[in-house]
Design an enzyme around this catalytic site. Structure first.
Site, short mmCIF file in Angstrom:
data_model
loop_
_atom_site.label_atom_id
_atom_site.label_comp_id
_atom_site.label_asym_id
_atom_site.label_seq_id
_atom_site.Cartn_x
_atom_site.Cartn_y
_atom_site.Cartn_z
N PHE A 213 38.58 14.16 -9.00
CA PHE A 213 39.98 14.21 -8.56
C PHE A 213 40.66 15.37 -9.26
O PHE A 213 40.20 15.82 -10.32
CB PHE A 213 40.68 12.89 -8.89
CG PHE A 213 41.27 12.19 -7.71
CD1 PHE A 213 40.47 11.80 -6.63
CD2 PHE A 213 42.64 11.89 -7.64
CE1 PHE A 213 41.00 11.13 -5.55
CE2 PHE A 213 43.18 11.22 -6.55
CZ PHE A 213 42.37 10.85 -5.50
N GLN B 100 57.28 14.10 -7.92
CA GLN B 100 56.01 14.65 -7.43
C GLN B 100 55.96 14.73 -5.91
O GLN B 100 56.20 13.75 -5.21
CB GLN B 100 54.84 13.78 -7.90
CG GLN B 100 53.50 14.29 -7.39
CD GLN B 100 52.32 13.65 -8.12
OE1 GLN B 100 51.96 12.51 -7.85
NE2 GLN B 100 51.75 14.38 -9.07
N HIS C 216 53.26 15.22 -3.24
CA HIS C 216 51.81 15.21 -3.02
C HIS C 216 51.49 16.36 -2.08
O HIS C 216 52.17 16.55 -1.09
CB HIS C 216 51.40 13.86 -2.42
CG HIS C 216 49.92 13.61 -2.45
ND1 HIS C 216 49.03 14.31 -1.66
CD2 HIS C 216 49.17 12.73 -3.17
CE1 HIS C 216 47.80 13.87 -1.91
NE2 HIS C 216 47.86 12.91 -2.81
N LEU D 15 50.51 9.75 3.82
CA LEU D 15 49.62 10.32 2.82
C LEU D 15 48.21 10.60 3.35
O LEU D 15 47.64 9.81 4.08
CB LEU D 15 49.51 9.35 1.64
CG LEU D 15 48.78 9.89 0.42
CD1 LEU D 15 49.57 11.02 -0.20
CD2 LEU D 15 48.57 8.78 -0.60
N GLU E 5 43.98 12.37 -1.86
CA GLU E 5 43.35 13.44 -2.63
C GLU E 5 41.82 13.28 -2.65
O GLU E 5 41.09 14.23 -2.90
CB GLU E 5 43.91 13.40 -4.06
CG GLU E 5 43.57 14.60 -4.90
CD GLU E 5 44.41 14.64 -6.18
OE1 GLU E 5 45.59 14.24 -6.13
OE2 GLU E 5 43.88 15.07 -7.21
N ARG F 29 48.35 18.45 -8.78
CA ARG F 29 49.15 18.29 -7.56
C ARG F 29 50.34 19.24 -7.51
O ARG F 29 50.67 19.77 -6.45
CB ARG F 29 49.65 16.84 -7.46
CG ARG F 29 48.54 15.89 -7.10
CD ARG F 29 49.03 14.45 -7.06
NE ARG F 29 47.95 13.58 -6.58
CZ ARG F 29 48.05 12.27 -6.51
NH1 ARG F 29 49.16 11.66 -6.88
NH2 ARG F 29 47.04 11.54 -6.06
N HIS G 24 56.14 11.86 -3.09
CA HIS G 24 55.14 10.82 -3.29
C HIS G 24 55.43 9.91 -4.47
O HIS G 24 55.14 8.71 -4.43
CB HIS G 24 53.79 11.51 -3.49
CG HIS G 24 52.62 10.59 -3.60
ND1 HIS G 24 52.33 9.65 -2.65
CD2 HIS G 24 51.65 10.46 -4.56
CE1 HIS G 24 51.24 8.98 -3.01
NE2 HIS G 24 50.82 9.44 -4.17
N ARG H 142 52.07 13.98 -12.55
CA ARG H 142 51.06 12.94 -12.68
C ARG H 142 49.74 13.38 -12.06
O ARG H 142 49.74 13.95 -10.98
CB ARG H 142 51.53 11.65 -12.00
CG ARG H 142 50.51 10.54 -12.02
CD ARG H 142 51.05 9.24 -11.48
NE ARG H 142 51.31 9.24 -10.05
CZ ARG H 142 50.36 9.09 -9.11
NH1 ARG H 142 49.10 8.97 -9.45
NH2 ARG H 142 50.70 9.08 -7.83
#
Lengths: 247, 570
Positions: B121, B234, B236, B250, B253, B284, B349, B384
């Site tokens: 990730f 954030q 995304h 969404l 990821e 991100r 997000h 994050r």
């Protein structure tokens, strides 16, 4: 009837509280790619601010927006307008099997009560938690359930015969199957599964057909559970030996 | 009208996502009477939508992984703004939190040798995310939900908390309404844990559901608690952009974790320009900004996004590891992702900022009030990492549950509150029904969403932030004259009317904190202050609190890391 500008479709939503209901018609200007939930939320924001509807993720992951669209049980967030015949009104009703609270919202609390009675995951003592993907492929299929309760909604045993006291419904046979098939689970739920009414299911597969997660409810959950119960409780040798068994 | 019998709990948890459930399980396991309140049905909270996985240094796939590396990745991803104690506890305790879920019945995908499989990730040095295909959140919430209900936690579904009740500066209860009947409900509790999630519904393009209306942030603020890091929001990098109905939904990821490639309209793998080392698996904040720039500079797709492609991977692998993405694009966008690329762009997000908490116990700055999960601040700093939210929920949910239990035990005398607080709450909630005419709450929300999207979004500058602050004042004036149709029975217009107040309060805090931070860092990018300021702002945390009825914004110094942690960054 409320009308607005743009590419129009006609939507009829069953509105009202408890048993007092009627279809209300709306003319809605829609955008490309809209699903039924987009239309309902648009009506709520522009024409009917108190229109009651449940939704959360809008991506078929939470199972909140179950309804009957043109008579078919569906998730509204997954039902594209492009797939419906828009020359006729799109008719949206709440799911029928559970008591209506208001508009598209029904009282599904019975399901949460049933869930409490299921014996939870009970691992073998000192289990090392080493197991393989093929051991849990089927368990993971059961655990895909998003609790939209569409299977409960279409099951004849609940919808037509109203056997709420004697039958937990397809959703909970799916949960039970996921537990029973877990390689490390050590509980014996077979007697309970029989009492939960597994044999009231007559395998019409209505539940499987409406499952938005494509869980093979009948073939992969209910039938294997029936077989396990029969193997354990009704085998010839069990019947012969039972009087001599201490259990 | 105010003669309610309060329902008594030792610990009351508000919010039933991963953090709330884990907190309630912990408090209940410690023998305390625990109540759990949630706005939706149980199991529908935002956690259910989490897809890619839960980050924990299990080292099942990459043997070199350990908590120090996870801690370092988290701090670097957060641009060193994180509360280092939280980041440390999180990295140390996440593995046990994941194994605990497994013992409670969660069936994670397996390695060849029968252990929990982990995937790559963004921003994580090693393959670290335990997962179940692309529906990890569902597995987590169902496991916690079943654990919780069988442990005797009392659950109040479709119930919204609108006010915290206090006694001499200590939180002692909560007031709210049943969404179904519109009737009011009063809780008396020795400790209250907020686990209400985020603030996404103040933005137009968001992956968040209707529930994310900044409730916990606002409840804590009104009770006098401090919020921190609120400028860090954030976006995304990959939300769906077409068709319009799905905009913002969404795209996990995990698509990039499994080998998905990002390309612009010239078919260039543009991440080679922005982060040649980590490419698609950069953090991100950076991927979002890169996509934004590609589109701004005219290299976007027809609908203003970029391409995300997995069609070079074997089709059966895509369907096995990304089943819900496969169906999402097939059903909602007529795209078969095994053959064609997805069109994606940034979507709001997550909010890194939140209620300031003690790392060990989750205690806020107000006695009796604790917080965990997205509504708590500090853990993720300025950005994050993917997968760190699910582990955050488990680690700090448990800690807040334990913290609440301890507080409740230590304050076992009768918790009380002035009944006038209840009467005032009632009046505030019912006043909208009295207006014969006024603003529609939906209209005000749409204006708010446009305002925040355009002016307090992914790229910011002082003048536009100031404009947002000025416009928010006007919006608050409009929101003071709402009109609600219909009765109190399951009335979403009425519900939104209240949620709006929370959003407007917190939107101003986000805008003001963003205006205050005169640098660019992580998810906070200022056109008028493009550089990251390592001398001044790296050492400062923004805070917001209510003092004498007024909003106060300021900064406080960050605590120093001990040498053994500092050495990890040498």
């Amino acid at each position: 009837m409320v009308q607005e500008e743009g590419r129009q479709i006609t939507v009829r939503i069953l509105r009202g509280e408890g048993v007092k209901t009627q279809e209300v018609e709306y003319q809605v200007a829609v955008e490309p790619g809209w699903v039924v939930l987009d239309v309902v939320l648009h009506i709520q924001a522009r024409m009917a601010p108190d229109l009651a509807v449940r939704w959360n993720c809008k991506a078929a992951k939470c199972g909140s927006c179950s309804a009957e669209v043109n008579g078919k049980p569906r998730l509204m967030c997954k039902t594209r307008l492009d797939d419906l015949d828009l020359t006729k009104p799109v008719v949206v009703h709440p799911i029928k099997t559970f008591p209506r609270i208001k508009d598209l919202v029904t009282d599904v609390s019975w399901n949460f009560e049933v869930n409490k009675k299921i014996q939870p995951f009970t691992p073998k003592k000192d289990a090392a938690f080493i197991y393989f993907q093929e051991d849990i492929d089927r368990v993971q299929e059961m655990r895909k359930c998003i609790e939209c309760f569409l299977c409960q909604n279409v099951c004849h045993v609940l919808r037509n015969r109203e056997q709420y006291q004697r039958f937990v419904g397809p959703r909970f046979f799916v949960r039970l199957a996921g537990l029973e098939m877990h390689p490390l689970d050590d509980a014996d739920r077979l007697k309970q599964i029989e009492e939960d009414g597994i044999f009231l299911c007559n395998i019409t597969k209505c539940c499987t057909h409406v499952c938005p997660e494509d869980i093979h409810i009948t073939d992969n959950a209910i039938i294997p559970l029936k077989e396990r119960v029969i193997d354990k409780s009704y085998s010839f040798w069990n019947w012969v030996l039972q009087p001599f068994s201490s259990k | 009208m105010s003669d309610y019998d309060p329902i008594d709990f030792d610990v009351l948890v508000v919010g039933a996502g991963g953090a709330g459930l884990r907190a309630a399980i912990e408090a209940s396991a410690r023998g305390l009477k625990t109540g759990l309140v949630c706005k939706s049905l149980l199991g529908k909270a935002h956690t259910v939508m989490a897809e890619g996985g839960v980050a924990a240094a299990l080292a099942n796939v990459d043997k070199d992984d350990n908590w120090q590396v996870h801690f370092r990745d988290t701090m670097l991803g957060g641009k060193m703004m994180n509360n280092w104690r939280m980041a440390m506890l999180h990295a140390k305790e996440a593995p046990e939190a994941v194994y605990e879920l497994e013992r409670w019945g969660a069936a994670f995908d397996r390695t060849e040798d029968g252990r929990i499989l982990q995937r790559a990730f963004g921003g994580h040095k090693y393959k670290r995310l335990a997962h179940v295909g692309d529906r990890t959140g569902l597995e987590m919430i169902r496991t916690l939900q079943d654990r919780g209900v069988h442990q005797g936690i009392e659950v109040f579904m479709e119930c919204t908390i609108t006010h915290l009740l206090t006694d001499d500066g200590r939180v002692t209860g909560a007031f709210g309404y049943w969404r179904e009947s519109g009737r009011f409900i009063v809780f008396r509790a020795r400790a209250v844990v907020l686990a209400t999630g985020g603030i996404g519904k103040m933005y137009r393009i968001t992956s968040n559901s209707w529930e994310y209306t900044a409730d916990g942030h606002a409840l804590a603020y009104q009770a006098g608690a401090e919020l921190i890091d609120m400028e860090f929001v954030q976006f995304h990098p990959t939300g769906m952009v077409w068709p319009p109905g799905v905009r913002g939904i969404l795209v996990t990821e995990a698509v990039r974790g499994e080998g998905g490639l990002l390309r612009n309209s010239l078919n260039e793998r543009f991440m080679q320009k922005y982060d040649p080392e980590r490419l698609e698996l950069s953090t991100r904040d950076l991927v979002s900004k890169s996509i934004y720039r590609e589109v701004q500079e005219g290299r976007g797709t027809p609908h203003g996004g970029v391409w995300l492609d997995v069609s070079h991977l074997p089709a059966d692998q895509v369907i096995k590891k990304l089943p819900s993405m496969y169906h999402q694009f097939k059903d909602l966008a007529d795209v078969d992702i095994t053959r064609s690329p997805m069109e994606v762009g940034p979507t709001m997000h997550y909010v890194m900022g939140g209620i300031q908490v003690d790392a060990e116990t989750g205690a806020s700055t107000v006695p009796g009030l604790l917080a965990a999960g997205e509504c708590a601040g500090g853990m993720h700093g300025a950005n994050r990492l993917g997968g760190n939210s699910l582990s955050d929920l488990l680690v700090f949910g448990k800690r807040a549950g334990a913290g609440a239990a301890e507080f409740a035990r230590a304050n076992s005398g009768k918790a009380g509150f002035d009944p006038e607080q209840v009467r005032k709450a009632e009046r505030e909630l019912l006043s909208v029904f009295e207006a014969a005419q006024g603003e529609s709450p939906y209209d005000v929300q749409m204006t708010l969403q446009e305002l925040m999207q355009n002016n307090v979004g992914i790229i910011r500058e002082g003048s536009r932030l100031q404009l947002a602050i000025d416009e928010l004042k006007k919006l608050r004036a409009r929101a003071a004259h709402l009109c609600v149709e219909g009765s109190r029975l399951y009335n979403p217009g009425w519900h939104l009317g209240w949620d709006l107040r929370n959003m407007l309060t917190i939107a101003e805090i986000v805008a003001r904190c963003a205006l205050q931070r005169e640098e660019s860092r992580g998810a906070h990018t200022r056109l008028d202050f493009e550089n990251t300021d390592k001398t001044k702002w790296e050492k400062l945390t923004s805070f917001a609190r209510k003092r004498d009825g007024q909003l106060e914004i300021g900064t406080s110094s960050k605590g120093e890391m001990p040498p053994e942690l500092k050495s990890l960054f040498a």
